[in-house]
Write a protein that holds these residues in place. Structure first.
Motif, PDB file in Angstrom:
ATOM      1  N   SER A 153       0.728  -1.152   0.091  1.00 40.01           N
ATOM      2  CA  SER A 153      -0.025  -0.034  -0.164  1.00 40.01           C
ATOM      3  C   SER A 153       0.795   1.391   0.013  1.00 40.01           C
ATOM      4  O   SER A 153       1.492   1.568   0.864  1.00 40.01           O
ATOM      5  CB  SER A 153      -1.089   0.046   1.043  1.00 40.01           C
ATOM      6  OG  SER A 153      -1.649   1.146   1.349  1.00 40.01           O
ATOM      7  N   LEU A 154       0.666   2.003  -1.034  1.00 41.11           N
ATOM      8  CA  LEU A 154       1.652   3.141  -1.202  1.00 41.11           C
ATOM      9  C   LEU A 154       0.734   4.286  -1.252  1.00 41.11           C
ATOM     10  O   LEU A 154      -0.327   4.467  -1.549  1.00 41.11           O
ATOM     11  CB  LEU A 154       2.611   2.983  -2.423  1.00 41.11           C
ATOM     12  CG  LEU A 154       3.566   1.824  -2.582  1.00 41.11           C
ATOM     13  CD1 LEU A 154       3.874   1.542  -4.108  1.00 41.11           C
ATOM     14  CD2 LEU A 154       4.539   1.843  -1.545  1.00 41.11           C
ATOM     15  N   VAL A 155       1.468   5.635  -1.122  1.00 42.14           N
ATOM     16  CA  VAL A 155       0.928   6.814  -1.331  1.00 42.14           C
ATOM     17  C   VAL A 155       1.898   7.628  -2.321  1.00 42.14           C
ATOM     18  O   VAL A 155       3.170   7.569  -2.018  1.00 42.14           O
ATOM     19  CB  VAL A 155       0.933   7.678  -0.045  1.00 42.14           C
ATOM     20  CG1 VAL A 155       0.374   9.192  -0.418  1.00 42.14           C
ATOM     21  CG2 VAL A 155       0.083   7.136   1.070  1.00 42.14           C
ATOM     22  N   VAL A 156       1.294   7.920  -3.466  1.00 41.41           N
ATOM     23  CA  VAL A 156       1.962   8.761  -4.358  1.00 41.41           C
ATOM     24  C   VAL A 156       1.505  10.265  -4.427  1.00 41.41           C
ATOM     25  O   VAL A 156       0.557  10.440  -4.179  1.00 41.41           O
ATOM     26  CB  VAL A 156       1.838   8.045  -5.841  1.00 41.41           C
ATOM     27  CG1 VAL A 156       2.551   6.724  -5.732  1.00 41.41           C
ATOM     28  CG2 VAL A 156       0.439   8.026  -6.227  1.00 41.41           C
TER      29      VAL A 156
ATOM     30  N   ASP B  27       3.315  11.542  -9.990  1.00 43.45           N
ATOM     31  CA  ASP B  27       4.231  10.115  -9.911  1.00 43.45           C
ATOM     32  C   ASP B  27       3.353   9.205 -10.172  1.00 43.45           C
ATOM     33  O   ASP B  27       2.231   8.970  -9.774  1.00 43.45           O
ATOM     34  CB  ASP B  27       4.629  10.459  -8.533  1.00 43.45           C
ATOM     35  CG  ASP B  27       5.489  11.458  -7.987  1.00 43.45           C
ATOM     36  OD1 ASP B  27       6.261  12.187  -8.985  1.00 43.45           O
ATOM     37  OD2 ASP B  27       5.966  11.490  -6.998  1.00 43.45           O
ATOM     38  N   PRO B  28       4.092   8.167 -11.207  1.00 38.65           N
ATOM     39  CA  PRO B  28       3.299   7.020 -11.597  1.00 38.65           C
ATOM     40  C   PRO B  28       3.229   5.933 -10.397  1.00 38.65           C
ATOM     41  O   PRO B  28       4.064   5.765  -9.354  1.00 38.65           O
ATOM     42  CB  PRO B  28       4.380   6.431 -12.693  1.00 38.65           C
ATOM     43  CG  PRO B  28       5.750   6.858 -12.219  1.00 38.65           C
ATOM     44  CD  PRO B  28       5.642   8.359 -11.719  1.00 38.65           C
ATOM     45  N   CYS B  29       2.204   5.192 -10.361  1.00 38.54           N
ATOM     46  CA  CYS B  29       2.149   4.140  -9.509  1.00 38.54           C
ATOM     47  C   CYS B  29       2.885   2.924  -9.962  1.00 38.54           C
ATOM     48  O   CYS B  29       2.698   2.492 -11.140  1.00 38.54           O
ATOM     49  CB  CYS B  29       0.604   3.971  -9.083  1.00 38.54           C
ATOM     50  SG  CYS B  29       0.248   2.615  -7.910  1.00 38.54           S
TER      51      CYS B  29
ATOM     52  N   ARG C 143       3.835  -0.634 -11.071  1.00 41.53           N
ATOM     53  CA  ARG C 143       2.982  -1.756 -11.374  1.00 41.53           C
ATOM     54  C   ARG C 143       3.104  -3.082 -10.600  1.00 41.53           C
ATOM     55  O   ARG C 143       3.889  -3.325  -9.926  1.00 41.53           O
ATOM     56  CB  ARG C 143       3.656  -2.330 -12.807  1.00 41.53           C
ATOM     57  CG  ARG C 143       3.756  -1.326 -13.999  1.00 41.53           C
ATOM     58  CD  ARG C 143       2.408  -1.443 -14.693  1.00 41.53           C
ATOM     59  NE  ARG C 143       2.243  -0.455 -15.640  1.00 41.53           N
ATOM     60  CZ  ARG C 143       1.169   0.190 -16.121  1.00 41.53           C
ATOM     61  NH1 ARG C 143      -0.041  -0.010 -15.528  1.00 41.53           N
ATOM     62  NH2 ARG C 143       1.387   0.920 -17.070  1.00 41.53           N
ATOM     63  N   SER C 144       1.673  -3.704 -10.654  1.00 40.09           N
ATOM     64  CA  SER C 144       1.849  -5.093  -9.951  1.00 40.09           C
ATOM     65  C   SER C 144       2.626  -6.070 -10.691  1.00 40.09           C
ATOM     66  O   SER C 144       2.766  -6.168 -11.532  1.00 40.09           O
ATOM     67  CB  SER C 144       0.363  -5.281  -9.619  1.00 40.09           C
ATOM     68  OG  SER C 144      -0.434  -4.362  -8.915  1.00 40.09           O
TER      69      SER C 144
ATOM     70  N   VAL D 191       0.007  -4.201  -5.904  1.00 36.30           N
ATOM     71  CA  VAL D 191       0.092  -2.677  -5.553  1.00 36.30           C
ATOM     72  C   VAL D 191      -1.029  -1.922  -5.502  1.00 36.30           C
ATOM     73  O   VAL D 191      -1.653  -2.091  -6.541  1.00 36.30           O
ATOM     74  CB  VAL D 191       1.411  -2.254  -6.293  1.00 36.30           C
ATOM     75  CG1 VAL D 191       1.517  -0.816  -5.999  1.00 36.30           C
ATOM     76  CG2 VAL D 191       2.565  -3.078  -6.152  1.00 36.30           C
TER      77      VAL D 191
ATOM     78  N   CYS E 186      -2.213   2.095  -4.603  1.00 44.82           N
ATOM     79  CA  CYS E 186      -1.777   3.439  -4.724  1.00 44.82           C
ATOM     80  C   CYS E 186      -2.834   4.436  -4.246  1.00 44.82           C
ATOM     81  O   CYS E 186      -3.992   4.319  -4.686  1.00 44.82           O
ATOM     82  CB  CYS E 186      -1.173   4.079  -5.915  1.00 44.82           C
ATOM     83  SG  CYS E 186       0.391   2.984  -6.378  1.00 44.82           S
TER      84      CYS E 186
ATOM     85  N   ARG F 284      -3.396   8.377  -3.904  1.00 52.56           N
ATOM     86  CA  ARG F 284      -2.951   9.733  -4.540  1.00 52.56           C
ATOM     87  C   ARG F 284      -3.123  10.783  -3.689  1.00 52.56           C
ATOM     88  O   ARG F 284      -4.109  11.037  -3.294  1.00 52.56           O
ATOM     89  CB  ARG F 284      -3.644   9.855  -5.963  1.00 52.56           C
ATOM     90  CG  ARG F 284      -2.625  11.113  -6.781  1.00 52.56           C
ATOM     91  CD  ARG F 284      -2.840  10.883  -8.232  1.00 52.56           C
ATOM     92  NE  ARG F 284      -2.460   9.775  -8.637  1.00 52.56           N
ATOM     93  CZ  ARG F 284      -1.232   9.505  -9.371  1.00 52.56           C
ATOM     94  NH1 ARG F 284      -0.375  10.269  -8.810  1.00 52.56           N
ATOM     95  NH2 ARG F 284      -0.742   8.150  -9.812  1.00 52.56           N
TER      96      ARG F 284
END
Length: 140
Positions: A40-43, A47-49, A51-52, A58, A60, A62
């Protein structure tokens, strides 16, 4: 023939020992398939997320670019705990609390309390005069 009587403690020890002899160790379940990995990411901004992949998912979230270098929202506006407060502020508070009875403290306790009350009344009168002058200067 004489039979020895069992004391309650000896009887309890025999029962616990017998129960332990028949206990089976816990069986370890068979190795299951490994769980899927989830990142789990915060972009921020454009910025590109990432790829899984086949073994990882993955997700994301934003946020706007203006939030990139800010303190996270869950930490904003929290009051500082005593352990995080500076030592000089702690000393200042302790001096104020323990001030009763010292000169210029306006306290009925101690030898110098009366001077503090007189000084407080003088400071209050000066502040009232200053405010009256400012109010009079502001009237057209």
């Amino acid at each position: 023939m004489h039979r020895a009587a069992l004391t309650p403690f000896a009887f309890l020890c025999l029962m616990v020992g017998a129960a332990g002899a028949h206990a089976q160790p816990d069986e370890v379940p068979a190795a299951a398939e490994p769980a899927e990995k989830i990142a789990s990411l915060v972009v921020y901004g454009d910025d590109p997320c990432p790829r899984s992949s086949a073994d990882e998912i993955v997700v994301c979230g934003r946020e706007p670019e203006s939030e990139r270098y800010r303190v996270p929202k869950r930490f904003r506006g929290k009051k500082a705990e005593p352990a995080q407060e500076s030592w000089s502020n702690t000393v200042r508070q302790l001096e104020w609390v323990s001030r009763a009875g010292t000169p210029n403290s306006c306290s009925p306790v101690g030898s110098g309390g009366a001077t503090g009350c007189y000084r407080m009344f003088i400071d209050q009168a000066r502040a009232e005069r200053r405010q009256a002058r400012q109010d009079a200067a502001g009237v057209p």
